[in-house]
Design a protein around this motif. Structure first.
Motif, short mmCIF file in Angstrom:
data_model
loop_
_atom_site.label_atom_id
_atom_site.label_comp_id
_atom_site.label_asym_id
_atom_site.label_seq_id
_atom_site.Cartn_x
_atom_site.Cartn_y
_atom_site.Cartn_z
N ALA A 160 -10.50 6.71 -3.97
CA ALA A 160 -11.15 5.81 -3.41
C ALA A 160 -12.47 5.83 -4.21
O ALA A 160 -13.47 5.02 -4.39
N ASP B 52 -5.23 0.07 -8.08
CA ASP B 52 -6.30 -0.68 -7.62
C ASP B 52 -6.42 -2.02 -8.87
O ASP B 52 -5.93 -3.05 -8.35
N LYS B 53 -6.88 -1.28 -10.40
CA LYS B 53 -6.59 -2.82 -11.58
C LYS B 53 -5.97 -3.34 -11.53
O LYS B 53 -5.54 -4.72 -11.93
N THR C 290 -5.79 6.53 -8.28
CA THR C 290 -5.50 5.43 -7.35
C THR C 290 -6.57 4.16 -8.07
O THR C 290 -6.19 2.94 -7.55
N TRP D 298 0.60 -0.83 0.11
CA TRP D 298 -0.28 -0.05 -0.22
C TRP D 298 0.87 1.35 -0.10
O TRP D 298 0.52 2.76 -0.15
N ALA E 130 1.95 1.81 -3.63
CA ALA E 130 0.55 2.34 -4.39
C ALA E 130 0.25 3.81 -4.40
O ALA E 130 0.05 4.71 -5.01
#
Length: 309
Positions: free
Chosen positions: A277, A213-214, A209, A195, A198
Motif C-alpha cells: 500500500a 488495485d489498478k 498491490t 480483497w 486481491a
C-alpha cells in the motif's frame, strides 16, 4: 418535510459525515459526543464537505448552521424524529447509550445504527423496547457514497424499516434491504471476498498491490459503479442473457472458484500488504489520497445521478 429534526450520536468521521448530509437536506441536527473536541471536528468536517454536497446539488434547502452540540446523549435525542447512532462498535458502549437515551426519545422516533460489524440482534437487548431500532449501515463517507443497508427483524415495529429507508432516500441515499442477519451485512462481505483474492494474488506473486488495485479500478470496478456483477454478466452474454452466460462459462467459473486463495491477516501477510500500500501511494499523503478519492467519487456521482432517479 418528514423527520425535520434529526440527531447524530457519535461525532467521529461517520457521525460527522451523516451530520453534514442531514444538514444539507434542510434538516436540523443535534450532535452528541462526549469529546471536548467534537464540535470543532464536526464543524470543520461540515465546512470541508459542504462544497462537495453543493456540487452534487444536495444543499439547495440546507444550511450548515442548523446544528447544535451536546455532551449528554439524552439532550441530543430529545425532540428528534430520526436518530443516527455511530458510536464505537462495542456492545457495552452501544447498550449503555441505548439505556441512556430510551427514556428521552420521542415515542415515534426511529433510531438507526451505522454498525458494520455488529448485527441488529446483538444490539437490540440494549433497549427495553427495541421496536424502533433498525440497522442503517452506510459506506464511508456517508455524505458521498450513496449506499445504506437497512434492516429490521421480528422485533422491529411494522413500518419502521420502511420509514427509515424513506428518510435515507429523501436525503439522497440509495437503500437496499437486508433480510437475514450475517456478519458484515451485504456490501462489506462483497468487499471482503474481493480483497481476500486481491491479497492472494499479491501473496502468490501474480501481481503487485498497486497493479491489483489498478486492475480493479480500471476494470470491473468501473463497470460495477454502473451495475452489479450479475446484471453485467447477463448483458455480456448478449440476447441470451444469464442463462447463455452460465451455459458458456459454467466450467470456467467453477475452475476459478476452486483456485481462489484463502489468505489470513497474520503478521506476515499484513506486512506484505502494508508495504504494498505504501508503494502504491507513491509518496502521496493520507490527506492527498483522501482528497483525490473524494473528487473522483464526486465526479462519478454527478455523472451517475441522472440514471438513479
Amino acid at each position: 418535510m418528514e423527520f425535520q429534526h434529526a440527531s447524530a450520536l457519535g461525532a467521529g468521521v461517520i457521525g460527522a459525515s451523516w451530520t453534514a448530509l442531514f444538514l444539507a437536506s434542510g434538516r436540523s441536527v443535534a450532535v452528541y459526543d462526549p469529546s471536548p473536541n467534537a464540535e470543532k471536528m464536526v464543524r470543520d468536517y461540515i465546512d470541508t464537505a459542504w462544497p462537495t454536497l453543493t456540487e452534487l446539488g444536495l444543499t439547495d434547502r440546507g444550511t450548515p448552521d442548523a446544528v447544535t452540540f451536546h455532551q449528554n446523549a439524552g439532550d441530543a435525542v430529545e425532540g428528534a424524529a430520526f436518530i443516527q447512532e455511530s458510536v464505537p462498535e462495542r456492545l457495552t458502549v452501544k447498550h449503555a447509550l441505548f439505556a441512556e437515551i430510551e427514556p428521552r426519545m420521542a415515542r415515534e422516533a426511529i433510531i438507526a445504527s451505522s454498525a458494520s460489524g455488529l448485527t441488529l440482534g446483538q444490539m437490540q437487548p440494549g433497549f427495553a423496547d427495541p421496536s424502533r431500532l433498525v440497522l442503517g449501515h452506510p459506506f464511508n463517507p456517508p455524505h458521498l457514497v450513496p449506499l445504506v443497508e437497512v434492516m429490521g427483524n421480528e422485533a422491529t415495529a411494522p413500518g419502521v424499516a420502511d420509514a427509515a429507508a424513506r428518510f435515507y432516500e429523501a436525503v439522497g441515499k440509495v437503500t437496499i434491504r437486508v433480510h437475514r442477519e450475517v456478519p458484515g451485512h451485504v456490501a462489506n462481505r462483497l468487499q471482503a471476498a474481493v480483497w481476500r483474492e486481491a491479497i492472494h494474488l499479491v501473496q502468490s506473486g501474480v501481481a503487485s498491490t498497486g497493479d491489483v488495485d489498478k486492475a480493479m479500478a480500471a476494470g470491473p470496478g468501473l463497470r460495477w459503479a454502473a451495475m452489479g456483477p450479475t446484471t453485467l454478466f447477463s448483458l455480456g452474454a448478449g440476447p441470451g442473457g444469464m442463462q447463455a452466460f452460465c451455459d458458456h462459462f459454467r466450467d470456467t467459473f467453477n475452475g476459478w472458484w476452486d483456485d481462489l486463495g484463502k489468505p489470513y491477516l497474520d503478521d506476515e501477510t499484513i506486512a506484505v500488504i502494508v508495504a504494498g500500500a505504501a508503494e502504491a501511494a507513491n509518496g502521496a499523503s493520507h490527506a492527498e489520497q483522501s482528497a483525490q478519492r473524494d473528487a473522483m467519487i464526486t465526479a462519478m456521482q454527478k455523472a451517475l445521478r441522472p440514471f438513479r432517479k
